[in-house]
Enzyme design. Structure first.
Site, short mmCIF file in Angstrom:
data_model
loop_
_atom_site.label_atom_id
_atom_site.label_comp_id
_atom_site.label_asym_id
_atom_site.label_seq_id
_atom_site.Cartn_x
_atom_site.Cartn_y
_atom_site.Cartn_z
N CYS A 62 -81.37 16.69 -1.75
CA CYS A 62 -81.85 17.47 -0.49
C CYS A 62 -80.69 18.01 0.21
O CYS A 62 -80.70 18.95 1.20
CB CYS A 62 -82.78 16.56 0.28
SG CYS A 62 -82.34 14.94 -0.09
N THR A 104 -108.17 14.70 2.12
CA THR A 104 -108.93 14.16 0.85
C THR A 104 -107.66 13.71 -0.01
O THR A 104 -106.59 14.22 -0.16
CB THR A 104 -109.36 15.54 -0.04
OG1 THR A 104 -110.38 16.00 1.06
CG2 THR A 104 -110.19 14.92 -1.25
C1 LIG Z 1 -84.24 7.01 -0.29
C2 LIG Z 1 -85.12 8.09 -0.31
N1 LIG Z 1 -86.07 7.98 0.56
C3 LIG Z 1 -86.72 9.22 0.71
C4 LIG Z 1 -86.96 10.10 -0.17
C5 LIG Z 1 -87.93 11.29 -0.22
O1 LIG Z 1 -88.98 11.03 -1.10
P1 LIG Z 1 -90.07 12.08 -1.35
O2 LIG Z 1 -89.56 13.02 -2.36
O3 LIG Z 1 -91.30 11.19 -1.99
O4 LIG Z 1 -90.82 12.78 0.08
C6 LIG Z 1 -86.01 10.14 -1.29
C7 LIG Z 1 -85.79 11.28 -2.26
O5 LIG Z 1 -85.35 12.29 -2.35
C8 LIG Z 1 -85.26 8.92 -1.42
O6 LIG Z 1 -83.98 9.02 -2.41
#
Ligand SMILES: Cc1ncc(COP(=O)(O)O)c(C=O)c1O
Length: 376
Positions: free
Chosen positions: A322, A238
Site C-alpha cells: 500500500c 448483506t
Molecule cells: C498488518 C496489516 N493490517 C491491515 C491490512 C489491511 O488488510 P485488508 O487488505 O484486509 O484491508 C494489511 C494488509 O495489507 C496488513 O498487512
C-alpha cells in the site's frame, strides 16, 4: 513466475475456492432472508464460518463481526471505540510500525481532537511493554498494537501489553492480519478486547475479514455505517455468503505448527543462499521475534526497485504494497533506524504454504545473476 509476496496477499487455497463456489450460483441466496430454504442454508453456512473464524482465535462465535477486511476492522475498532468511550477519555496509544489502516484512522481521530501517543520500537522492531505502561494516562481509553508486522514479520509482545491494559481497565486492540494462521492466537490468554483479521492473508478470498469484539456490553464500538442492522448492528449490510464461507474454510485449514516449520526451513534456505552471494546483506527485525517466511533484507548500495526490475520472474515487494505507490521510504524501516538509502535498498520476501524448495533455489540463483550483471 515465483510468487514471494505472501504478506501482500496469499493465493486462495483450492479447498477454500471449492467451498465457496456453490454459494455464487446453485446455492446463492440472501442469508438474511429466513423465509425460504436457500436463505436459511446460506445463513447456516455463515454461522458455520463464524464458528470456524472464532475457533482460530479461541473466541466465541457471537464475538465475530464480519467486515470487508482488516482495514475496515481496524477503522471500526479505533474510530468506533473512540466514539463509544469519548465520555471517559480521549487518549489512545499505538506504535510507530503499525499498518496505515491503523495509523490513518488514528490521524483522523487526532484531527478531531483525540490525543494519540505513537511509541517507538527498538532496533529489532519490538515495542517495549514498559514504554506502553509509561504512556498510559488516566484518560487513556485504548491501546492498539499489531500482532505481526507486515514488512518485517516482527511479533509484538501482546500478552504482556494485554495484561497491563486489562489491569487498568483500558481496551486493547490488535491488528492480527499478518498473524492469523501463522501464530497461535488466544484472545482470552492475551487479554485482547478487539482483534482484526483479513481472509486474503491466510489463503482465503480477498474482500472479507472480521473484527473480534470481546463479549462485554461496554466494548461495543459505535458502527461506521448505518443500515439494516446486520452483525448486531455493528456492521450493517448483506453478508457476502461465498466470502464468509471461504474465510471460515481458510481458518479451518490452518495447521500452524507443521506449516510454519516448513516455511521456516525454506526461509532459512533463502537467507543462507542470499548471504553467500550478497556481501553485507542485512536482515531487518530481530529474527528471534519474527514469524517464519517474512524476511526484510537490505542489499547495501543497491536500489531495490532497480533490482526488482531485473527480476521479472520474481513477485516481490519493496515493503508494504500500500505504500509502494507513494515512493516514500518505508515508515516501518525508518522506525527500526534505517536511513533512506538503506530503506530504498530493502526487499521483502514473503513465503507461504505453496512455496517450494525449488522455487527458493531458483529465486536465489536469479538474484545472484541479477547482481552479477555488469552496470549498463
Ligand atoms: C498488518 C496489516 N493490517 C491491515 C491490512 C489491511 O488488510 P485488508 O487488505 O484486509 O484491508 C494489511 C494488509 O495489507 C496488513 O498487512
Amino acid at each position: 513466475m515465483i510468487y514471494l509476496d505472501c504478506p501482500a496477499t496469499t493465493p486462495c487455497d483450492p479447498r477454500v475456492l471449492d467451498a465457496m463456489l456453490p454459494f455464487f450460483s446453485a446455492a446463492a441466496a440472501n442469508p438474511h432472508n429466513r423465509h425460504h430454504a436457500p436463505g436459511r442454508a446460506a445463513a447456516a453456512a455463515i454461522e458455520q464460518a463464524r464458528r470456524q473464524v472464532a475457533s482460530l482465535i479461541a473466541a466465541r462465535p457471537a464475538e465475530i463481526i464480519f467486515t470487508s477486511g482488516a482495514t475496515e476492522a481496524n477503522n471500526l475498532a479505533l474510530k468506533g471505540i473512540a466514539r463509544a468511550w469519548a465520555g471517559r477519555g480521549r487518549h489512545i496509544v499505538t506504535v510507530a510500525t503499525e499498518h496505515a489502516s491503523v495509523l490513518e484512522p488514528l490521524a483522523a481521530l487526532a484531527r478531531e481532537g483525540w490525543t494519540v501517543t505513537i511509541l517507538p520500537v527498538d532496533g529489532g522492531g519490538r515495542v517495549d511493554p514498559d514504554h506502553v505502561a509509561q504512556a498510559l494516562r488516566s484518560d487513556t481509553i485504548l491501546v492498539s498494537v499489531m500482532a505481526v508486522n507486515n514488512e518485517t514479520g516482527v511479533i509484538q509482545p501482546l500478552a504482556e501489553i494485554g495484561a497491563l491494559c486489562r489491569a487498568r481497565g483500558i481496551l486493547f486492540h490488535s491488528d492480527a492480519a499478518q498473524a492469523a494462521g501463522r501464530l497461535p492466537i488466544d484472545v482470552g490468554a492475551s487479554k485482547i478486547d478487539l482483534l482484526s483479521l483479513s481472509a486474503h492473508k491466510l489463503y482465503g478470498p480477498p474482500g472479507v475479514g472480521a473484527l473480534y469484539v470481546r463479549q462485554c456490553a461496554s466494548n461495543d464500538p459505535v458502527p461506521l455505517l448505518d443500515g439494516g442492522g446486520q452483525e448486531r448492528g455493528l456492521r450493517p449490510g448483506t453478508l457476502p455468503t461465498p466470502l464468509c464461507v471461504g474465510f471460515g474454510q481458510a481458518c479451518a485449514l490452518v495447521v500452524t505448527e507443521a506449516e510454519q516449520a516448513g516455511i521456516a526451513r525454506l526461509g532459512e534456505r533463502l537467507w543462507q543462499g542470499l548471504r553467500r552471494r550478497v556481501p553485507g546483506l542485512r536482515r531487518n527485525g530481530n529474527p528471534a521475534y519474527c514469524v517464519a517466511g517474512t524476511l526484510s533484507l537490505t542489499f547495501p548500495g543497491l536500489d531495490a526497485t532497480d533490482l526488482m526490475a531485473d527480476l521479472p520472474d520474481l513477485a516481490l515487494s519493496t515493503g508494504a504494497a500500500c505504500q509502494a505507490e507513494s515512493g516514500a521510504p518505508s515508515s516501518v524501516l525508518s522506525a527500526l533506524g534505517l536511513d533512506a538509502p538503506a530503506a530504498q535498498a530493502t526487499l521483502r520476501f514473503g513465503l507461504g504454504r505453496f512455496t517450494t524448495e525449488m522455487e527458493i533455489d531458483r529465486a536465489v540463483a536469479m538474484i545472484g545473476r541479477a547482481l552479477a550483471k555488469p552496470e549498463p
